[in-house]
Enzyme design. Structure first.
Site, PDB file in Angstrom:
ATOM      1  N   ALA A 128      -9.747  -4.196 -12.033  1.00 17.54           N
ATOM      2  CA  ALA A 128      -8.892  -5.036 -11.174  1.00 17.54           C
ATOM      3  C   ALA A 128      -8.968  -4.491  -9.749  1.00 17.54           C
ATOM      4  O   ALA A 128      -7.947  -4.211  -9.103  1.00 17.54           O
ATOM      5  CB  ALA A 128      -7.453  -5.081 -11.693  1.00 17.54           C
ATOM      6  N   HIS A 143      -9.313   0.498  -3.911  1.00 18.99           N
ATOM      7  CA  HIS A 143     -10.485   1.008  -4.640  1.00 18.99           C
ATOM      8  C   HIS A 143     -11.731   0.936  -3.764  1.00 18.99           C
ATOM      9  O   HIS A 143     -12.548   1.852  -3.744  1.00 18.99           O
ATOM     10  CB  HIS A 143     -10.747   0.174  -5.900  1.00 18.99           C
ATOM     11  CG  HIS A 143      -9.651   0.204  -6.910  1.00 18.99           C
ATOM     12  ND1 HIS A 143      -8.886  -0.898  -7.203  1.00 18.99           N
ATOM     13  CD2 HIS A 143      -9.206   1.198  -7.703  1.00 18.99           C
ATOM     14  CE1 HIS A 143      -8.012  -0.580  -8.134  1.00 18.99           C
ATOM     15  NE2 HIS A 143      -8.177   0.680  -8.459  1.00 18.99           N
ATOM     16  N   LYS A 149      -4.406   8.850  -2.672  1.00 21.46           N
ATOM     17  CA  LYS A 149      -3.194   9.656  -2.526  1.00 21.46           C
ATOM     18  C   LYS A 149      -1.962   8.929  -3.065  1.00 21.46           C
ATOM     19  O   LYS A 149      -0.898   9.509  -3.178  1.00 21.46           O
ATOM     20  CB  LYS A 149      -2.972   9.971  -1.047  1.00 21.46           C
ATOM     21  CG  LYS A 149      -3.905  11.024  -0.498  1.00 21.46           C
ATOM     22  CD  LYS A 149      -3.512  11.255   0.951  1.00 21.46           C
ATOM     23  CE  LYS A 149      -4.293  12.369   1.584  1.00 21.46           C
ATOM     24  NZ  LYS A 149      -3.945  12.479   3.021  1.00 21.46           N
ATOM     25  N   ASP A 187      -1.440   7.815  -6.013  1.00 20.27           N
ATOM     26  CA  ASP A 187      -1.087   8.471  -7.275  1.00 20.27           C
ATOM     27  C   ASP A 187      -1.078   9.978  -7.020  1.00 20.27           C
ATOM     28  O   ASP A 187      -1.941  10.718  -7.496  1.00 20.27           O
ATOM     29  CB  ASP A 187      -2.089   8.095  -8.359  1.00 20.27           C
ATOM     30  CG  ASP A 187      -1.997   6.623  -8.706  1.00 20.27           C
ATOM     31  OD1 ASP A 187      -0.907   6.177  -9.084  1.00 20.27           O
ATOM     32  OD2 ASP A 187      -3.006   5.915  -8.566  1.00 20.27           O
ATOM     33  N   SER A 201      -2.973  -2.463  -8.374  1.00 20.61           N
ATOM     34  CA  SER A 201      -3.371  -3.540  -9.302  1.00 20.61           C
ATOM     35  C   SER A 201      -2.132  -4.234  -9.846  1.00 20.61           C
ATOM     36  O   SER A 201      -2.169  -5.413 -10.188  1.00 20.61           O
ATOM     37  CB  SER A 201      -4.202  -2.970 -10.445  1.00 20.61           C
ATOM     38  OG  SER A 201      -5.320  -2.306  -9.907  1.00 20.61           O
ATOM     39  N   ARG A 202      -1.023  -3.492  -9.942  1.00 18.00           N
ATOM     40  CA  ARG A 202       0.208  -4.066 -10.507  1.00 18.00           C
ATOM     41  C   ARG A 202       0.900  -5.029  -9.533  1.00 18.00           C
ATOM     42  O   ARG A 202       1.803  -5.756  -9.952  1.00 18.00           O
ATOM     43  CB  ARG A 202       1.165  -2.963 -10.969  1.00 18.00           C
ATOM     44  CG  ARG A 202       0.650  -2.226 -12.198  1.00 18.00           C
ATOM     45  CD  ARG A 202       1.709  -1.350 -12.853  1.00 18.00           C
ATOM     46  NE  ARG A 202       1.288  -0.897 -14.171  1.00 18.00           N
ATOM     47  CZ  ARG A 202       0.776   0.308 -14.442  1.00 18.00           C
ATOM     48  NH1 ARG A 202       0.619   1.183 -13.481  1.00 18.00           N
ATOM     49  NH2 ARG A 202       0.406   0.624 -15.682  1.00 18.00           N
TER      50      ARG A 202
HETATM   51  O1  PAF Z   1      -5.868   5.989 -11.299  1.00 15.64           O
HETATM   52  C1  PAF Z   1      -6.392   5.346 -12.228  1.00 15.64           C
HETATM   53  O2  PAF Z   1      -6.805   4.202 -12.069  1.00 15.64           O
HETATM   54  C2  PAF Z   1      -6.511   5.984 -13.588  1.00 15.64           C
HETATM   55  O3  PAF Z   1      -5.424   6.790 -13.873  1.00 15.64           O
HETATM   56  C3  PAF Z   1      -7.833   6.781 -13.777  1.00 15.64           C
HETATM   57  C4  PAF Z   1      -7.915   7.955 -12.833  1.00 15.64           C
HETATM   58  C5  PAF Z   1      -9.010   5.860 -13.548  1.00 15.64           C
HETATM   59  C6  PAF Z   1      -7.905   7.312 -15.206  1.00 15.64           C
HETATM   60  O4  PAF Z   1      -7.886   6.309 -16.151  1.00 15.64           O
END
Ligand code: PAF
Length: 273
Positions: free
Chosen positions: A29, A34, A145, A147, A183-184
């Site tokens: 997604a 990304h 960053k 997450d 994505s959410r």
């Molecule tokens: O951040 C994410 O999208 C996920 O936690 C990861 C690092 C791809 C692991 O599944």
């Protein structure tokens, strides 16, 4: 662009690559957040591998594994357009066997903040990231960053397991109005999308206070809670970047982190100062 679904195939492909390899692990997604990691990897490495894998071990039974947005075709197009060398998109059965050792995040951190609401989540993240690192053997791996806790735990795993990989933290990408890309966000109704702005507004408000020399963590936390009302807030915390508590902001070593529900969607955001 090579599309690989079998782990052995990825290992084989990796051995054909000369020079540096950048790796961007994702759950698909793909959005501009990304894409910024992918572009940075392409700019800094000879080759770039992206994984698209909705990892079941990091979802709690009550969470959105089955409904998590999946957009394989669009994701592949984006990767191809960006200039990615290979995309790894395994089936869950290719990644996990019924009997295998597991990995646990350190208890102090793995079960605080995000980990408190999502116990076991980071165990699953570390488990899959270690597998993906072993298969891809990247020179550098790129993480957002946003997450922040995940990033810190992965850096800790790389350091303590002596993995020869450089982790590259990448800045949060936001919509023009401040909403951090996620994505959410796809789950939000127009009204919820508006309410979701409270997260970035609360962070902005806190940072303005810091600029005005208000350094007390508790004062900043209360201000954020006020801005976030009436959202259901999981946490609004001012911490050191290693997630230890602090009383006063330490410039250059502070993280302000928020998790809140907008409707039934749980969003996170943070600010590094
Ligand atoms: O951040 C994410 O999208 C996920 O936690 C990861 C690092 C791809 C692991 O599944």
């Amino acid at each position: 662009m090579k599309i690989v679904s079998q782990p052995e195939e990825l290992v084989h492909f990796r051995h054909t690559l000369q020079g540096s390899v950048g790796f961007v692990p994702t759950m698909g997604a793909l959005h501009n957040g990304h894409l910024s990691l992918i572009k940075r990897s392409i700019a800094e490495n000879d080759h770039t591998v992206v994984s698209l894998f909705v990892n079941p071990t990091q979802f709690l039974p009550s969470e959105d594994l089955s409904t998590y947005p999946r957009r394989q075709e669009a994701d592949l197009k984006l990767c191809k357009l960006a200039g990615v060398d290979a995309v790894f998109m395994p089936e869950s059965g290719h990644m996990y066997s019924l009997v295998e050792p597991t990995l646990c995040a350190p208890e102090t951190l793995g079960y605080a903040l995000e980990g408190l609401r999502r116990p076991g989540h980071f165990d699953g993240v570390l488990r899959v990231v270690l597998k993906l690192f072993n298969l891809t053997q990247p020179t550098r791996a790129y993480f957002g960053k946003k997450d922040a806790q995940q990033l810190y735990l992965i850096q800790n795993m790389v350091r303590t397991f002596f993995l020869p990989i450089t982790i590259v933290p990448c800045d949060i990408v936001r919509e023009e109005d401040g909403l951090a890309l996620s994505s959410r966000n796809a789950y939000l109704s127009p009204q919820e999308r508006e309410d979701a702005l409270k997260l970035s507004k609360a962070l902005k408000h806190a940072s303005r206070l810091v600029i005005q020399k208000e350094f007390h963590a508790k004062v900043l936390e209360c201000t954020m809670l006020d801005t976030l009302a009436p959202l259901h807030v999981d946490y609004a915390r001012v911490l050191r970047r290693d997630f230890t508590p602090l009383e006063r902001v330490e410039l250059g070593n502070t993280l302000i982190a928020i998790a809140a529900y907008v409707g039934s969607t749980r969003l996170i955001d943070n600010l590094w100062m």
